[in-house]
Design a protein around this motif. Structure first.
Motif, PDB file in Angstrom:
ATOM      1  N   SER A 181      19.896  28.802 -51.998  1.00 29.48           N
ATOM      2  CA  SER A 181      20.343  27.727 -51.131  1.00 29.48           C
ATOM      3  C   SER A 181      19.303  27.366 -50.067  1.00 29.48           C
ATOM      4  N   ALA A 182      18.684  28.394 -49.484  1.00 23.47           N
ATOM      5  CA  ALA A 182      17.783  28.173 -48.353  1.00 23.47           C
ATOM      6  C   ALA A 182      16.427  27.603 -48.764  1.00 23.47           C
ATOM      7  N   ARG A 183      16.010  27.804 -50.009  1.00 29.32           N
ATOM      8  CA  ARG A 183      14.648  27.433 -50.418  1.00 29.32           C
ATOM      9  C   ARG A 183      14.374  25.936 -50.313  1.00 29.32           C
ATOM     10  N   LEU A 236      16.606  25.225 -42.447  1.00 31.49           N
ATOM     11  CA  LEU A 236      16.296  26.651 -42.537  1.00 31.49           C
ATOM     12  C   LEU A 236      14.806  26.890 -42.760  1.00 31.49           C
ATOM     13  N   LEU A 237      14.178  26.040 -43.572  1.00 32.88           N
ATOM     14  CA  LEU A 237      12.732  26.168 -43.759  1.00 32.88           C
ATOM     15  C   LEU A 237      12.004  25.908 -42.447  1.00 32.88           C
ATOM     16  N   GLY A 238      12.513  24.965 -41.649  1.00 30.97           N
ATOM     17  CA  GLY A 238      11.893  24.663 -40.364  1.00 30.97           C
ATOM     18  C   GLY A 238      12.019  25.785 -39.359  1.00 30.97           C
ATOM     19  N   MET A 280      11.744  34.379 -43.152  1.00 33.67           N
ATOM     20  CA  MET A 280      12.508  33.279 -43.733  1.00 33.67           C
ATOM     21  C   MET A 280      13.949  33.343 -43.253  1.00 33.67           C
ATOM     22  N   VAL A 281      14.429  32.262 -42.651  1.00 34.14           N
ATOM     23  CA  VAL A 281      15.818  32.192 -42.221  1.00 34.14           C
ATOM     24  C   VAL A 281      16.673  31.795 -43.424  1.00 34.14           C
ATOM     25  N   LEU A 282      17.587  32.670 -43.805  1.00 40.07           N
ATOM     26  CA  LEU A 282      18.425  32.459 -44.982  1.00 40.07           C
ATOM     27  C   LEU A 282      19.773  31.832 -44.654  1.00 40.07           C
ATOM     28  N   HIS A 283      20.186  31.960 -43.403  1.00 39.09           N
ATOM     29  CA  HIS A 283      21.532  31.496 -43.045  1.00 39.09           C
ATOM     30  C   HIS A 283      21.583  31.288 -41.542  1.00 39.09           C
ATOM     31  N   GLU A 284      22.275  30.237 -41.135  1.00 39.30           N
ATOM     32  CA  GLU A 284      22.506  29.995 -39.721  1.00 39.30           C
ATOM     33  C   GLU A 284      23.968  29.619 -39.530  1.00 39.30           C
ATOM     34  N   ASP A 285      24.579  30.191 -38.514  1.00 33.49           N
ATOM     35  CA  ASP A 285      25.966  29.880 -38.177  1.00 33.49           C
ATOM     36  C   ASP A 285      25.994  29.325 -36.751  1.00 33.49           C
ATOM     37  N   PRO A 286      25.883  28.002 -36.601  1.00 35.46           N
ATOM     38  CA  PRO A 286      25.811  27.417 -35.259  1.00 35.46           C
ATOM     39  C   PRO A 286      27.011  27.764 -34.380  1.00 35.46           C
ATOM     40  N   PRO A 341       3.143  29.783 -35.373  1.00 34.54           N
ATOM     41  CA  PRO A 341       2.929  30.046 -36.801  1.00 34.54           C
ATOM     42  C   PRO A 341       1.712  29.309 -37.347  1.00 34.54           C
ATOM     43  N   GLU A 342       1.063  29.950 -38.327  1.00 34.45           N
ATOM     44  CA  GLU A 342      -0.184  29.410 -38.858  1.00 34.45           C
ATOM     45  C   GLU A 342       0.004  28.032 -39.500  1.00 34.45           C
ATOM     46  N   ARG A 343       1.125  27.838 -40.191  1.00 34.30           N
ATOM     47  CA  ARG A 343       1.416  26.581 -40.885  1.00 34.30           C
ATOM     48  C   ARG A 343       2.909  26.538 -41.157  1.00 34.30           C
ATOM     49  N   PRO A 344       3.429  25.382 -41.558  1.00 36.04           N
ATOM     50  CA  PRO A 344       4.858  25.307 -41.863  1.00 36.04           C
ATOM     51  C   PRO A 344       5.230  26.211 -43.039  1.00 36.04           C
ATOM     52  N   PHE A 345       6.422  26.744 -42.974  1.00 35.54           N
ATOM     53  CA  PHE A 345       6.974  27.550 -44.066  1.00 35.54           C
ATOM     54  C   PHE A 345       7.628  26.582 -45.055  1.00 35.54           C
ATOM     55  N   GLY A 346       7.269  26.695 -46.334  1.00 35.83           N
ATOM     56  CA  GLY A 346       7.781  25.748 -47.323  1.00 35.83           C
ATOM     57  C   GLY A 346       8.489  26.405 -48.489  1.00 35.83           C
TER      58      GLY A 346
END
Length: 219
Positions: free
Chosen positions: A40-42, A47-49, A60-66, A196-201
């Motif tokens: 789901s997160a990929r 989440l990638l941001g 890598m953030v896999l889940h967020e519960d605001p 961070p060195e570059r964006p996580f994709g």
């Protein structure tokens, strides 16, 4: 779908939050749940941001519960001298963590106020009160004022579930361990050279997924 355990997280109740994080992390760490979260997160832009590519490893953030202010983070530790986690620090939030692969040396120093009192009395350097090795299956919970350090073996993989923020910043000891010389308020407040060195994709997410699959951690 919101995790029922995370509904118990409360920034004004550390003990309740610790129980909620520990219970929820146990559920998230199951191979089937972990695989579903990765899928789901990929491709989730938010989440990638929130995920990071760092010299000392990827997060890598896999889940967020605001609603509760919680985030689940998969961490792949590169190890080495660039890892700032080897210097004693606290966090702005309580968290629960477990080791999926590898290990790290974990040192506990007491609360921020306790460390400051000992430094004022003897001038330092700060000395840890407990040292232990966190290995596969190890899990623990720390409250926001707890000062700790972690020195990971290269290739270590851990899963961290953080609770809601309770303060504006965390602190870190200087290199000679004699004073809290740094305040950390999250990525947005970091100097350009620290970010961070570059964006996580998606390619980074797929690389982590392939690693976990090769280690037999996914269903």
């Amino acid at each position: 779908m919101p995790d029922p355990h995370l509904a118990e997280a409360d920034r004004f109740d550390p003990a309740r939050t610790a129980r909620a994080l520990e219970d929820a992390l146990r559920r998230f760490a199951r191979p089937d749940r972990l695989a579903a979260l990765l899928r789901s997160a990929r491709t989730d832009p938010r989440l990638l941001g929130l995920s990071e590519v760092r010299p000392w490893g990827n997060r890598m953030v896999l889940h967020e519960d605001p609603a509760s202010g919680t985030r689940l983070r998969l961490q792949h530790w590169a190890g080495g001298d660039q890892d700032p986690h080897g210097r004693p620090h606290n966090h702005r939030w309580a968290f629960a963590s477990t080791i999926l692969h590898g290990s790290y040396v974990h040192r506990l120093y007491g609360d921020v106020a306790d460390v400051e009192r000992r430094l004022a009395a003897d001038g330092g350097p700060a000395r840890h009160l407990v040292e232990r090795t966190e290995s596969v299956g190890s899990s623990y919970v720390l409250h926001p004022q707890a000062v700790h350090s972690a020195t990971a073996a290269a290739g270590t993989v851990s899963l961290l579930l953080r609770g809601p923020s309770v303060g504006e910043y965390a602190v870190r000891l200087n290199r000679d361990l004699t004073a809290f010389a740094e305040r950390k308020s999250g990525v947005a407040s970091e100097a350009r050279k620290e970010r961070p060195e570059r964006p996580f994709g998606t390619a980074d997410a797929d690389s982590l997924g392939a690693l976990l699959s090769s280690l037999g951690l996914l269903d």
